[in-house]
Design a protein around this motif. Structure first.
Motif, mmCIF file in Angstrom:
data_model
loop_
_atom_site.group_PDB
_atom_site.id
_atom_site.type_symbol
_atom_site.label_atom_id
_atom_site.label_comp_id
_atom_site.label_asym_id
_atom_site.label_seq_id
_atom_site.Cartn_x
_atom_site.Cartn_y
_atom_site.Cartn_z
ATOM 1 N N GLN A 55 0.843 -1.189 0.000
ATOM 2 C CA GLN A 55 0.000 0.000 0.000
ATOM 3 C C GLN A 55 0.884 1.248 0.000
ATOM 4 O O GLN A 55 1.980 1.229 0.558
ATOM 5 C CB GLN A 55 -0.880 0.035 1.254
ATOM 6 C CG GLN A 55 -1.736 -1.183 1.442
ATOM 7 C CD GLN A 55 -2.413 -1.190 2.808
ATOM 8 O OE1 GLN A 55 -1.926 -0.621 3.774
ATOM 9 N NE2 GLN A 55 -3.554 -1.853 2.889
ATOM 10 N N TRP A 56 0.384 2.325 -0.626
ATOM 11 C CA TRP A 56 1.103 3.604 -0.559
ATOM 12 C C TRP A 56 0.316 4.554 0.323
ATOM 13 O O TRP A 56 -0.898 4.455 0.455
ATOM 14 C CB TRP A 56 1.335 4.199 -1.947
ATOM 15 C CG TRP A 56 0.124 4.829 -2.576
ATOM 16 C CD1 TRP A 56 -0.273 6.127 -2.463
ATOM 17 C CD2 TRP A 56 -0.849 4.200 -3.417
ATOM 18 N NE1 TRP A 56 -1.422 6.341 -3.181
ATOM 19 C CE2 TRP A 56 -1.793 5.165 -3.781
ATOM 20 C CE3 TRP A 56 -1.002 2.897 -3.901
ATOM 21 C CZ2 TRP A 56 -2.871 4.898 -4.594
ATOM 22 C CZ3 TRP A 56 -2.082 2.631 -4.724
ATOM 23 C CH2 TRP A 56 -2.997 3.624 -5.051
ATOM 24 N N TYR A 66 -2.152 -1.280 -3.678
ATOM 25 C CA TYR A 66 -1.814 -1.484 -5.083
ATOM 26 C C TYR A 66 -2.650 -2.644 -5.607
ATOM 27 O O TYR A 66 -3.081 -3.515 -4.837
ATOM 28 C CB TYR A 66 -0.332 -1.852 -5.238
ATOM 29 C CG TYR A 66 0.623 -0.712 -5.018
ATOM 30 C CD1 TYR A 66 0.869 0.216 -6.018
ATOM 31 C CD2 TYR A 66 1.289 -0.564 -3.816
ATOM 32 C CE1 TYR A 66 1.757 1.264 -5.820
ATOM 33 C CE2 TYR A 66 2.182 0.471 -3.610
ATOM 34 C CZ TYR A 66 2.408 1.395 -4.614
ATOM 35 O OH TYR A 66 3.281 2.419 -4.414
ATOM 36 N N ILE A 70 0.763 -5.410 -9.259
ATOM 37 C CA ILE A 70 1.887 -4.570 -8.818
ATOM 38 C C ILE A 70 2.410 -5.057 -7.469
ATOM 39 O O ILE A 70 3.626 -5.125 -7.263
ATOM 40 C CB ILE A 70 1.470 -3.084 -8.785
ATOM 41 C CG1 ILE A 70 1.217 -2.607 -10.219
ATOM 42 C CG2 ILE A 70 2.534 -2.231 -8.106
ATOM 43 C CD1 ILE A 70 0.689 -1.204 -10.336
ATOM 44 N N SER A 71 1.504 -5.449 -6.555
ATOM 45 C CA SER A 71 1.939 -6.004 -5.269
ATOM 46 C C SER A 71 2.825 -7.228 -5.488
ATOM 47 O O SER A 71 3.852 -7.394 -4.824
ATOM 48 C CB SER A 71 0.737 -6.397 -4.406
ATOM 49 O OG SER A 71 0.223 -5.304 -3.712
ATOM 50 N N GLN A 106 7.794 5.014 -3.303
ATOM 51 C CA GLN A 106 7.238 5.213 -4.644
ATOM 52 C C GLN A 106 7.608 6.622 -5.086
ATOM 53 O O GLN A 106 7.335 7.585 -4.385
ATOM 54 C CB GLN A 106 5.719 5.054 -4.623
ATOM 55 C CG GLN A 106 5.069 5.445 -5.946
ATOM 56 C CD GLN A 106 3.567 5.461 -5.843
ATOM 57 O OE1 GLN A 106 2.942 4.419 -5.815
ATOM 58 N NE2 GLN A 106 2.985 6.650 -5.771
ATOM 59 N N THR A 147 -9.688 -1.610 -9.367
ATOM 60 C CA THR A 147 -9.081 -0.508 -8.613
ATOM 61 C C THR A 147 -9.737 0.816 -8.979
ATOM 62 O O THR A 147 -10.017 1.643 -8.109
ATOM 63 C CB THR A 147 -7.558 -0.439 -8.893
ATOM 64 O OG1 THR A 147 -6.976 -1.679 -8.493
ATOM 65 C CG2 THR A 147 -6.916 0.694 -8.117
#
Length: 161
Positions: A55-56, A66, A70-71, A106, A147
């Motif tokens: 997570q961002w 994410y 991507i994770s 990121q 998403t």
């Protein structure tokens, strides 16, 4: 006369029992359908389970997950290794650098804005689905579209290209 009454009463009893049997059959069919639907939901939920998600941290302090693809890529990175990706809906390019087993950064390559990234266990994942009326079943959206839907505010729309 007595015999006709007995026959009539017997016919009524048979008809009542037939109606009750039909009601029980319909009730059993409904319960079987409910059980099947419940089982399908349970199977979907069991397939989701608890997972590790990267997570961002958003500007407001909330953590955003994410997508799985991507994770999974971040999970495969070694410490101090990085990856780049582009978001298809806004063409922003990012570089994620893994710092430890549970942290990363990121970097927006256009603005040089850097965010904190963490790995966390999430109890459930939301899977967005649409009803395929032609086939009569539910189908999951792909991760990117899921998403996008998840991040939309109520009343807003998005055209997927």
């Amino acid at each position: 006369m007595m015999m006709k009454q007995k026959v009539h009463k017997l016919e009524q009893t048979i008809e009542t029992e037939r109606q009750q049997a039909t009601k029980y059959k319909i009730k059993a069919e409904k319960e079987a359908l409910k059980a099947k639907q419940y089982e399908e939901i349970q199977n979907r939920e069991q397939n989701i389970g608890c997972v590790d998600v990267w997570q961002w941290r958003e500007k407001d302090g909330t953590w955003k997950p994410y997508i799985k693809r991507i994770s999974d890529h971040i999970d495969k990175l070694h410490i101090n290794q990085w990856m780049e990706y582009t978001l298809p809906w806004n063409k922003n390019q990012y570089r994620i650098t893994r710092l430890s087993s549970t942290t990363a950064t990121q970097l927006n390559l256009k603005t040089n804005h850097q965010r904190i990234v963490k790995r966390d266990v999430v109890g459930s994942i939301i899977i967005w689905e649409w009803k395929d009326n032609d086939k009569g079943r539910w189908r999951a959206y792909d991760e990117i579209m899921g998403t996008i839907i998840q991040e939309l505010n109520v009343g807003k729309s998005y055209t997927y290209k």
